[in-house]
Enzyme design. Sequence first.
Site, mmCIF file in Angstrom:
data_model
loop_
_atom_site.group_PDB
_atom_site.id
_atom_site.type_symbol
_atom_site.label_atom_id
_atom_site.label_comp_id
_atom_site.label_asym_id
_atom_site.label_seq_id
_atom_site.Cartn_x
_atom_site.Cartn_y
_atom_site.Cartn_z
ATOM 1 N N ASP A 258 0.801 -1.144 0.059
ATOM 2 C CA ASP A 258 0.016 0.006 -0.001
ATOM 3 C C ASP A 258 0.721 1.108 0.042
ATOM 4 O O ASP A 258 2.289 1.131 0.321
ATOM 5 C CB ASP A 258 -0.884 -0.090 1.152
ATOM 6 C CG ASP A 258 -1.751 1.300 1.218
ATOM 7 O OD1 ASP A 258 -2.260 1.510 0.330
ATOM 8 O OD2 ASP A 258 -1.731 1.794 2.381
ATOM 9 N N ASP B 189 -0.470 5.190 0.744
ATOM 10 C CA ASP B 189 -0.815 6.214 1.909
ATOM 11 C C ASP B 189 -0.936 5.408 3.103
ATOM 12 O O ASP B 189 -1.499 4.333 3.278
ATOM 13 C CB ASP B 189 -2.148 6.761 1.753
ATOM 14 C CG ASP B 189 -2.014 7.631 0.337
ATOM 15 O OD1 ASP B 189 -0.873 8.038 0.085
ATOM 16 O OD2 ASP B 189 -3.161 7.752 -0.153
ATOM 17 N N ASP C 111 -2.013 -0.645 6.004
ATOM 18 C CA ASP C 111 -2.491 -0.109 6.972
ATOM 19 C C ASP C 111 -3.831 0.044 7.634
ATOM 20 O O ASP C 111 -4.150 0.534 8.626
ATOM 21 C CB ASP C 111 -1.769 1.226 7.397
ATOM 22 C CG ASP C 111 -2.290 2.324 6.414
ATOM 23 O OD1 ASP C 111 -2.928 3.518 7.124
ATOM 24 O OD2 ASP C 111 -2.670 2.309 5.371
#
Length: 230
Positions: free
Chosen positions: A16, A18, A181
């Site tokens: 990922d 961001d 996240d």
Amino acid sequence: MVTLSLPRRITHVLLDLDGTLTDSAPGIIASLRTGFTDAGFDVPSDEVLRTFVGPPLGASLTRMGLSAADAATTIAAYRRDFEAYGMFDNSVFGGVPEALAGLRETGVRLLVATAKPERYARQIVAHFGLDGYLTGGLDGVHGAADYEAGEAQGKEVVVERAVAHAVALGADAGQIVMVGDREHDVHAAAHHGVPTVGVTWGYAAPGELEAAGAAAIATTPEELRKLLTS
């Protein structure tokens, strides 16, 4: 919910962007404030805006009650500000480059899979020099297509493309792992039978990753490197 286990041998990792590689919240939140204002809507609190970082923006706007047309208007206003100011109000998390270098040294192939529009994701990855760690450089960055008619492309579609790329590079489907996240990273990867290592330095609420079914949790980039190579 079924929690997928990490494979004994990991050859390809989907990252990922961001909240996992970069701390992009400052620029995204500032541009969201401008986007809501310019579109003529009340600006949500910073606490609410922070939940927008990571998931597809269209989905977040729909979830808070905006119609497809109003979401499209807000996204257009957000993007104008983001392209001019917010995109590089961003930084790489400490320890991430070292972890990526360590993974590359062990032969792990790295790709990016992000809900951010691909044209933005590639600019950000290049700006911070992260493309040097990816297999194929910027060709290893998979992001969402641009929104049309206010509809958001789900992360499942992006992960599907990234998994196909990994398989084309020689990966066995059972040796691919997602790293993210937020819960949508876990869910999107699980949709394709891929387990996720959740990272705690991003934007998840306490317990979010565990509840979503993350296979393991890393609290630092070095711990992540060890988890993926042990």
